[in-house]
Design a protein around this motif. Structure first.
Motif, PDB file in Angstrom:
ATOM      1  N   PRO A  30      58.207  32.007  52.601  1.00  0.00           N
ATOM      2  CA  PRO A  30      57.876  33.333  52.062  1.00  0.00           C
ATOM      3  C   PRO A  30      58.133  33.455  50.561  1.00  0.00           C
ATOM      4  CG  PRO A  30      59.017  33.529  54.157  1.00  0.00           C
ATOM      5  CD  PRO A  30      59.077  32.082  53.782  1.00  0.00           C
ATOM      6  N   GLY A  31      59.216  32.848  50.076  1.00  0.00           N
ATOM      7  CA  GLY A  31      59.547  32.974  48.664  1.00  0.00           C
ATOM      8  C   GLY A  31      58.583  32.247  47.753  1.00  0.00           C
ATOM      9  N   PHE A  32      58.141  31.067  48.150  1.00  0.00           N
ATOM     10  CA  PHE A  32      57.168  30.327  47.340  1.00  0.00           C
ATOM     11  C   PHE A  32      55.848  31.081  47.287  1.00  0.00           C
ATOM     12  CE2 PHE A  32      53.910  26.958  46.836  1.00  0.00           C
ATOM     13  CZ  PHE A  32      54.333  26.425  45.613  1.00  0.00           C
ATOM     14  N   VAL A  33      55.429  31.602  48.433  1.00  0.00           N
ATOM     15  CA  VAL A  33      54.188  32.374  48.487  1.00  0.00           C
ATOM     16  C   VAL A  33      54.319  33.654  47.664  1.00  0.00           C
ATOM     17  CG1 VAL A  33      52.637  33.659  50.003  1.00  0.00           C
ATOM     18  CG2 VAL A  33      53.511  31.422  50.720  1.00  0.00           C
ATOM     19  N   GLN A  34      55.449  34.353  47.786  1.00  0.00           N
ATOM     20  CA  GLN A  34      55.646  35.596  47.050  1.00  0.00           C
ATOM     21  C   GLN A  34      55.641  35.361  45.547  1.00  0.00           C
ATOM     22  OE1 GLN A  34      56.032  38.856  48.515  1.00  0.00           O
ATOM     23  NE2 GLN A  34      55.431  39.265  46.393  1.00  0.00           N
ATOM     24  N   ALA A  35      56.302  34.297  45.115  1.00  0.00           N
ATOM     25  CA  ALA A  35      56.341  33.986  43.680  1.00  0.00           C
ATOM     26  C   ALA A  35      54.943  33.763  43.133  1.00  0.00           C
ATOM     27  CB  ALA A  35      57.208  32.757  43.443  1.00  0.00           C
ATOM     28  N   ASN A  36      54.131  33.017  43.853  1.00  0.00           N
ATOM     29  CA  ASN A  36      52.768  32.749  43.407  1.00  0.00           C
ATOM     30  C   ASN A  36      51.895  33.999  43.491  1.00  0.00           C
ATOM     31  OD1 ASN A  36      52.094  29.696  42.797  1.00  0.00           O
ATOM     32  ND2 ASN A  36      53.648  29.708  44.414  1.00  0.00           N
ATOM     33  N   ALA A  37      52.129  34.832  44.503  1.00  0.00           N
ATOM     34  CA  ALA A  37      51.355  36.063  44.636  1.00  0.00           C
ATOM     35  C   ALA A  37      51.663  37.024  43.494  1.00  0.00           C
ATOM     36  CB  ALA A  37      51.647  36.722  45.980  1.00  0.00           C
ATOM     37  N   ASP A  38      52.932  37.160  43.156  1.00  0.00           N
ATOM     38  CA  ASP A  38      53.306  38.041  42.045  1.00  0.00           C
ATOM     39  C   ASP A  38      52.690  37.547  40.737  1.00  0.00           C
ATOM     40  OD1 ASP A  38      54.744  39.578  43.807  1.00  0.00           O
ATOM     41  OD2 ASP A  38      56.721  38.910  43.113  1.00  0.00           O
ATOM     42  N   ALA A  66      47.337  28.672  49.388  1.00  0.00           N
ATOM     43  CA  ALA A  66      46.460  29.531  48.588  1.00  0.00           C
ATOM     44  C   ALA A  66      45.976  30.727  49.400  1.00  0.00           C
ATOM     45  CB  ALA A  66      45.282  28.725  48.056  1.00  0.00           C
ATOM     46  N   GLU A  67      45.671  30.510  50.670  1.00  0.00           N
ATOM     47  CA  GLU A  67      45.230  31.615  51.527  1.00  0.00           C
ATOM     48  C   GLU A  67      46.320  32.677  51.641  1.00  0.00           C
ATOM     49  OE1 GLU A  67      44.233  29.640  55.134  1.00  0.00           O
ATOM     50  OE2 GLU A  67      42.163  29.210  54.530  1.00  0.00           O
ATOM     51  N   ARG A  68      47.563  32.236  51.800  1.00  0.00           N
ATOM     52  CA  ARG A  68      48.672  33.186  51.908  1.00  0.00           C
ATOM     53  C   ARG A  68      48.847  33.972  50.608  1.00  0.00           C
ATOM     54  NH1 ARG A  68      50.036  29.072  55.466  1.00  0.00           N
ATOM     55  NH2 ARG A  68      51.374  29.638  57.238  1.00  0.00           N
ATOM     56  N   VAL A  69      48.728  33.279  49.495  1.00  0.00           N
ATOM     57  CA  VAL A  69      48.893  33.930  48.195  1.00  0.00           C
ATOM     58  C   VAL A  69      47.809  34.991  47.983  1.00  0.00           C
ATOM     59  CG1 VAL A  69      48.782  33.561  45.699  1.00  0.00           C
ATOM     60  CG2 VAL A  69      50.081  31.978  47.136  1.00  0.00           C
ATOM     61  N   VAL A  70      46.567  34.616  48.195  1.00  0.00           N
ATOM     62  CA  VAL A  70      45.456  35.557  47.981  1.00  0.00           C
ATOM     63  C   VAL A  70      45.542  36.727  48.958  1.00  0.00           C
ATOM     64  CG1 VAL A  70      42.936  35.821  48.064  1.00  0.00           C
ATOM     65  CG2 VAL A  70      43.956  33.800  46.981  1.00  0.00           C
ATOM     66  N   ALA A  71      45.972  36.469  50.180  1.00  0.00           N
ATOM     67  CA  ALA A  71      46.075  37.541  51.185  1.00  0.00           C
ATOM     68  C   ALA A  71      47.044  38.630  50.744  1.00  0.00           C
ATOM     69  CB  ALA A  71      46.513  36.956  52.523  1.00  0.00           C
ATOM     70  N   GLN A  72      48.066  38.276  49.973  1.00  0.00           N
ATOM     71  CA  GLN A  72      49.023  39.275  49.500  1.00  0.00           C
ATOM     72  C   GLN A  72      48.491  40.071  48.314  1.00  0.00           C
ATOM     73  OE1 GLN A  72      53.145  38.521  49.043  1.00  0.00           O
ATOM     74  NE2 GLN A  72      53.264  36.959  50.628  1.00  0.00           N
ATOM     75  N   LEU A 129      42.950  31.479  37.142  1.00  0.00           N
ATOM     76  CA  LEU A 129      43.464  30.245  37.724  1.00  0.00           C
ATOM     77  C   LEU A 129      44.896  30.465  38.178  1.00  0.00           C
ATOM     78  CD1 LEU A 129      42.248  27.544  35.132  1.00  0.00           C
ATOM     79  CD2 LEU A 129      41.025  28.507  37.096  1.00  0.00           C
ATOM     80  N   PHE A 130      45.216  30.028  39.406  1.00  0.00           N
ATOM     81  CA  PHE A 130      46.606  30.072  39.850  1.00  0.00           C
ATOM     82  C   PHE A 130      46.999  28.683  40.358  1.00  0.00           C
ATOM     83  CE2 PHE A 130      44.050  31.404  43.418  1.00  0.00           C
ATOM     84  CZ  PHE A 130      44.709  31.092  44.601  1.00  0.00           C
ATOM     85  N   PRO A 131      47.880  27.993  39.601  1.00  0.00           N
ATOM     86  CA  PRO A 131      48.251  26.606  39.903  1.00  0.00           C
ATOM     87  C   PRO A 131      49.254  26.499  41.043  1.00  0.00           C
ATOM     88  CG  PRO A 131      49.369  27.339  37.927  1.00  0.00           C
ATOM     89  CD  PRO A 131      48.462  28.473  38.342  1.00  0.00           C
ATOM     90  N   VAL A 132      48.804  26.818  42.247  1.00  0.00           N
ATOM     91  CA  VAL A 132      49.682  26.851  43.414  1.00  0.00           C
ATOM     92  C   VAL A 132      50.207  25.462  43.772  1.00  0.00           C
ATOM     93  CG1 VAL A 132      47.849  26.538  45.131  1.00  0.00           C
ATOM     94  CG2 VAL A 132      49.872  27.888  45.726  1.00  0.00           C
ATOM     95  N   ARG A 177      39.459  38.483  49.806  1.00  0.00           N
ATOM     96  CA  ARG A 177      38.724  38.099  48.603  1.00  0.00           C
ATOM     97  C   ARG A 177      38.512  36.592  48.612  1.00  0.00           C
ATOM     98  NH1 ARG A 177      40.252  40.716  42.803  1.00  0.00           N
ATOM     99  NH2 ARG A 177      38.784  39.615  41.457  1.00  0.00           N
ATOM    100  N   PRO A 178      37.326  36.106  48.248  1.00  0.00           N
ATOM    101  CA  PRO A 178      37.086  34.660  48.245  1.00  0.00           C
ATOM    102  C   PRO A 178      37.842  33.977  47.104  1.00  0.00           C
ATOM    103  CG  PRO A 178      35.198  35.812  47.324  1.00  0.00           C
ATOM    104  CD  PRO A 178      36.117  36.867  47.879  1.00  0.00           C
ATOM    105  N   PHE A 179      38.157  32.726  47.308  1.00  0.00           N
ATOM    106  CA  PHE A 179      38.794  31.934  46.257  1.00  0.00           C
ATOM    107  C   PHE A 179      38.337  30.489  46.413  1.00  0.00           C
ATOM    108  CE2 PHE A 179      41.611  31.310  49.839  1.00  0.00           C
ATOM    109  CZ  PHE A 179      42.010  29.982  49.737  1.00  0.00           C
ATOM    110  N   ASP A 180      38.588  29.690  45.391  1.00  0.00           N
ATOM    111  CA  ASP A 180      38.239  28.275  45.409  1.00  0.00           C
ATOM    112  C   ASP A 180      39.502  27.446  45.220  1.00  0.00           C
ATOM    113  OD1 ASP A 180      35.435  29.010  45.349  1.00  0.00           O
ATOM    114  OD2 ASP A 180      35.729  29.418  43.215  1.00  0.00           O
ATOM    115  N   LEU A 181      39.515  26.246  45.784  1.00  0.00           N
ATOM    116  CA  LEU A 181      40.573  25.274  45.537  1.00  0.00           C
ATOM    117  C   LEU A 181      39.955  24.108  44.782  1.00  0.00           C
ATOM    118  CD1 LEU A 181      43.413  24.052  45.884  1.00  0.00           C
ATOM    119  CD2 LEU A 181      42.660  23.174  48.122  1.00  0.00           C
TER     120      LEU A 181
END
Length: 390
Positions: A191-199, A248-254, A298-301, A259-263
């Motif tokens: 959860p913390g890694f995903v939250q950090a990237n989402a923020d 990436a899916e978890r990050v964008v979902a927050q 760009l989000f360097p997950v 919304r669509p995204f690309d990897l």
């Protein structure tokens, strides 16, 4: 004009390295389901790639990373200019120090006095020296936190081999290999890694003009690796790309549900004759512009900190490409020392120390993600590729 490049990717082993070393020497112990024995002296080790600390360090560092691969001196000198552009200092060092300080503060606040050490693969403090220091300090068992969140040879297994090499170097009749060790599990889904990237993604979106935010294309980036390495599955059958997509899916979902995204990929290295994951981020930006997109975030997950690779590839090259093709551009930060990320790392550590059951799909033995290194000819070595920078 061809970029200054050299093949110094982390997936290849030096000729003096035995690929079975980690397995034979138990560099990473299987996860224990028993609580840590009372009174056992334990420590946390932050294990990372390493990087130069000044202009005089740059060439020795590059020679360290490429030792045994026959890289021409002139090629190393070209790549060295990337570091000299930033004063010869790799940002990864201060970032690791900051993460250690944050971990120590987090542990202290939770009532733990567990010492935190730091060791690197390619530059001081070398993991071998740190392992010897831990042995001298009387540490009996080490929990290893690698600065990579995902499964792959270079992102996980090679860190097992670093541990094994350090234990061999520290071996003595009284204590063969020094402290025992176990690598903490992959943390791309914590959860913390995903939250950090989402923020970070939300903050980056907010920097775009208001009229562009809702339509901006979201693009996750990660380090490209050879197709053969990417095909090797982790302990749950998931490979590198699948884990990145899940994160990436978890990050964008927050941030922007549905919304669509690309990897896409960055930092490609190695000879053109060896297939790597594609598309490259710069190529993808050109395709987006041709398709009528007007803005990109760009989000360097795929990375834990804003080290030189992230700064050079995204803040310089990708940003320049976006400007050339008329895309408004924003780049999200990495997890860094985000409080939620640091808290999740403490949680992983405490879970392991308490003897918690292995986390499904994220714990792995030292034998996971094994691939033979790509043996390169002098012609391949001189070919245009991309360097591993840290």
């Amino acid at each position: 004009m061809p970029r200054a490049t050299v093949d110094i990717t982390p997936e290849g082993q030096r000729p003096d390295e035995d690929p079975s070393l980690a397995v034979r020497n138990n560099g990473g112990a299987p996860p224990s389901t028993e609580p840590a024995p009372a009174g056992r002296r334990e420590a946390l080790l932050l294990l990372s790639f390493g990087g130069p600390e000044g202009h005089d360090d740059v060439m020795p560092f590059l020679e360290n990373v490429t030792r045994g691969r026959g890289i021409p001196r002139e090629r190393l000198e070209e790549v060295a200019e990337h570091y000299h552009h930033f004063g010869g200092v790799s940002p990864i060092n201060d970032q690791n120090k900051a993460l250690i300080a944050a971990l120590e503060k987090e542990l202290s606040a939770a009532g733990s006095d567990l010492p935190v050490y730091w060791g690197n693969r390619n530059w001081a403090p070398y993991v071998e020296d740190t392992w010897a220091r831990m042995a001298e300090d009387g540490i009996e068992h080490v929990y290893v936190l690698a600065t990579s969140a995902y499964a792959s040879f270079s992102g996980c297994r090679q860190y097992h081999e670093d541990i094994a090499r350090a234990r061999v170097a520290t071996a003595s009749p009284a204590r063969p290999g020094g402290p025992t060790a176990e690598k903490l599990p992959h943390y791309y889904d914590t959860p913390g890694f995903v939250q950090a990237n989402a923020d970070a993604l939300a903050a980056a979106l907010a920097t775009l003009p208001a009229e562009l935010r809702d339509g901006a294309r979201l693009v996750a980036t990660a380090h490209s690796i050879p197709d053969t390495m990417a095909a090797v599955a982790g302990p749950d059958g998931h490979a590198y790309e699948a884990e990145l997509m899940a994160a990436a899916e978890r990050v964008v979902a927050q941030v922007a549900p549905d919304r669509p995204f690309d990897l896409v990929w960055q930092s490609r290295s190695g000879p053109p004759s060896v297939p790597w994951l594609e598309p490259d981020v710069n190529d993808h930006l050109r395709v987006l512009a041709q398709a009528g997109e007007t803005a990109v975030v760009l989000f360097p997950v795929g990375f834990v900190s804003d080290h030189l690779e992230v700064i050079w590839d995204l803040d310089n090259e990708a940003k320049q490409t976006a400007e050339e093709v008329g895309l408004a551009f924003a780049r999200a930060a990495t997890a860094g020392t985000h409080p939620a990320f640091v808290e999740s790392m403490r949680g992983l550590l405490e879970e392991r120390r308490a003897g918690g059951l292995p986390r499904l799909g994220t714990d792995c033995p030292a034998s996971c993600c094994f691939v033979q290194s790509h043996r390169r000819s002098p012609a391949d070595t001189a070919a245009n590729g991309r360097p591993q920078l840290s």
